[in-house]
Design a protein around this motif. Structure first.
Motif, PDB file in Angstrom:
ATOM      1  N   THR A 105       0.806  -1.218   0.000  1.00  0.00           N
ATOM      2  CA  THR A 105       0.000   0.000   0.000  1.00  0.00           C
ATOM      3  C   THR A 105       0.841   1.272   0.000  1.00  0.00           C
ATOM      4  N   TRP A 106       2.150   1.127   0.104  1.00  0.00           N
ATOM      5  CA  TRP A 106       3.057   2.282   0.111  1.00  0.00           C
ATOM      6  C   TRP A 106       4.288   1.932  -0.693  1.00  0.00           C
ATOM      7  N   GLU A 107       4.812   2.892  -1.420  1.00  0.00           N
ATOM      8  CA  GLU A 107       6.051   2.643  -2.154  1.00  0.00           C
ATOM      9  C   GLU A 107       6.810   3.939  -2.365  1.00  0.00           C
ATOM     10  N   ARG A 108       8.108   3.791  -2.375  1.00  0.00           N
ATOM     11  CA  ARG A 108       8.995   4.920  -2.652  1.00  0.00           C
ATOM     12  C   ARG A 108      10.266   4.344  -3.252  1.00  0.00           C
ATOM     13  N   GLY A 109      10.533   4.692  -4.500  1.00  0.00           N
ATOM     14  CA  GLY A 109      11.685   4.127  -5.183  1.00  0.00           C
ATOM     15  C   GLY A 109      11.511   2.624  -5.355  1.00  0.00           C
ATOM     16  N   GLU A 110      12.505   1.865  -4.902  1.00  0.00           N
ATOM     17  CA  GLU A 110      12.478   0.406  -5.028  1.00  0.00           C
ATOM     18  C   GLU A 110      11.851  -0.279  -3.813  1.00  0.00           C
ATOM     19  N   ILE A 111      11.455   0.501  -2.822  1.00  0.00           N
ATOM     20  CA  ILE A 111      10.902  -0.075  -1.602  1.00  0.00           C
ATOM     21  C   ILE A 111       9.371  -0.104  -1.664  1.00  0.00           C
ATOM     22  N   GLN A 112       8.787  -1.255  -1.349  1.00  0.00           N
ATOM     23  CA  GLN A 112       7.339  -1.413  -1.281  1.00  0.00           C
ATOM     24  C   GLN A 112       6.969  -1.988   0.086  1.00  0.00           C
ATOM     25  N   GLU A 113       5.914  -1.460   0.679  1.00  0.00           N
ATOM     26  CA  GLU A 113       5.517  -1.900   2.016  1.00  0.00           C
ATOM     27  C   GLU A 113       3.993  -1.948   2.150  1.00  0.00           C
ATOM     28  N   LYS A 114       3.531  -2.837   3.001  1.00  0.00           N
ATOM     29  CA  LYS A 114       2.118  -2.844   3.394  1.00  0.00           C
ATOM     30  C   LYS A 114       2.035  -2.220   4.778  1.00  0.00           C
ATOM     31  N   LEU A 115       1.588  -0.981   4.822  1.00  0.00           N
ATOM     32  CA  LEU A 115       1.480  -0.243   6.072  1.00  0.00           C
ATOM     33  C   LEU A 115       0.032   0.041   6.445  1.00  0.00           C
ATOM     34  N   ASP A 116      -0.855  -0.052   5.463  1.00  0.00           N
ATOM     35  CA  ASP A 116      -2.271   0.258   5.674  1.00  0.00           C
ATOM     36  C   ASP A 116      -3.052  -1.044   5.823  1.00  0.00           C
ATOM     37  N   TRP A 117      -3.901  -1.104   6.839  1.00  0.00           N
ATOM     38  CA  TRP A 117      -4.591  -2.344   7.178  1.00  0.00           C
ATOM     39  C   TRP A 117      -6.048  -2.075   7.521  1.00  0.00           C
ATOM     40  N   VAL A 118      -6.880  -3.106   7.353  1.00  0.00           N
ATOM     41  CA  VAL A 118      -8.291  -3.029   7.731  1.00  0.00           C
ATOM     42  C   VAL A 118      -8.652  -4.301   8.498  1.00  0.00           C
ATOM     43  N   PHE A 119      -9.218  -4.135   9.687  1.00  0.00           N
ATOM     44  CA  PHE A 119      -9.610  -5.256  10.540  1.00  0.00           C
ATOM     45  C   PHE A 119     -11.051  -5.091  11.000  1.00  0.00           C
ATOM     46  N   GLY A 120     -11.711  -6.197  11.253  1.00  0.00           N
ATOM     47  CA  GLY A 120     -13.055  -6.170  11.806  1.00  0.00           C
ATOM     48  C   GLY A 120     -13.192  -7.242  12.876  1.00  0.00           C
ATOM     49  N   ASN A 121     -14.159  -7.080  13.767  1.00  0.00           N
ATOM     50  CA  ASN A 121     -14.398  -8.120  14.766  1.00  0.00           C
ATOM     51  C   ASN A 121     -15.436  -9.121  14.245  1.00  0.00           C
ATOM     52  N   ILE A 122     -15.744 -10.117  15.036  1.00  0.00           N
ATOM     53  CA  ILE A 122     -16.707 -11.138  14.619  1.00  0.00           C
ATOM     54  C   ILE A 122     -18.078 -10.518  14.358  1.00  0.00           C
ATOM     55  N   ALA A 123     -18.464  -9.563  15.203  1.00  0.00           N
ATOM     56  CA  ALA A 123     -19.757  -8.905  15.027  1.00  0.00           C
ATOM     57  C   ALA A 123     -19.827  -8.174  13.685  1.00  0.00           C
TER      58      ALA A 123
END
Length: 203
Positions: free
Chosen positions: A133-151
């Motif tokens: 979800t994020w990149e700069r130059g040759e670096i790529q990262e997953k920094l953004d996340w989405v979570f939910g509970n059972i409900a």
């Protein structure tokens, strides 16, 4: 951006702040609590009359400062049994595969993040597209996340996450569809979640 209602957590130091925006015709938002890294609200979707809790995150880049965020998430989880979603830029990885290029991820930092999610009874929501979800130059990262509970899974069983194109940011936009047509045969209207602006946007 076309939004007329908003709540903002002011920037502090290097933390870019959180800006939650919405339109009253789509939903109502009730502020509950906030600190420098998280904004917690109750949201009512006017299209379905369903209510849920939303926690919007902009995590510190410093691992020690993120301890406050992890504690806030756990505290909210203990007080919230209804449907809840947690999303944003956590500035943290869950596993080494969440980063490509650059220095190796910090093991303790990943452990802290995963422990927080487990202790809070949260599950990562299904997403599509490139996981980074994020990149700069040759670096790529997953920094953004989405979570939910059972409900959340019970109330919104067809919800789905999309990581869209970047918009005036080095992060991708998170798009949450409460009623994904890809998961069901009946057609319903996808209601966008209110957006958080600042360093990036959520819809």
């Amino acid at each position: 951006m076309g939004f007329f209602n908003w709540i903002r957590v002011e920037a502090t130091g290097y933390a870019g702040g959180i800006w939650l925006m919405w339109n009253e015709k789509d939903c109502t938002v009730t502020y509950i609590s906030s600190n420098e890294q998280i904004l917690h609200c109750q949201i009512r979707d006017k299209h379905s009359s369903k209510t849920f809790f939303g926690s919007f995150v902009y995590g510190e880049t410093n691992r020690r400062k993120r301890q406050t965020l992890w504690q806030s998430i756990k505290t909210i989880a203990k007080a919230t049994e209804e449907a809840r979603i947690l999303l944003g830029d956590f500035n943290a990885y869950r596993a080494p595969r969440d980063k490509r290029g650059g220095a190796k991820p910090h093991i303790t930092s990943m452990s802290d993040f995963n422990e927080c999610i487990t202790d809070s009874g949260l599950l990562e929501l299904e997403d599509t597209g490139n996981k980074f979800t994020w990149e700069r130059g040759e670096i790529q990262e997953k920094l953004d996340w989405v979570f939910g509970n059972i409900a959340w899974d019970i109330k919104f069983p067809t919800s789905r996450i999309y990581y869209d194109l970047k918009y005036k940011s080095d992060h991708k936009v998170i798009v949450l569809s409460l009623y994904s047509q890809e998961k069901q045969t009946t057609s319903t209207t996808a209601v966008p979640l209110p957006s958080r602006l600042g360093s990036r946007e959520w819809f």
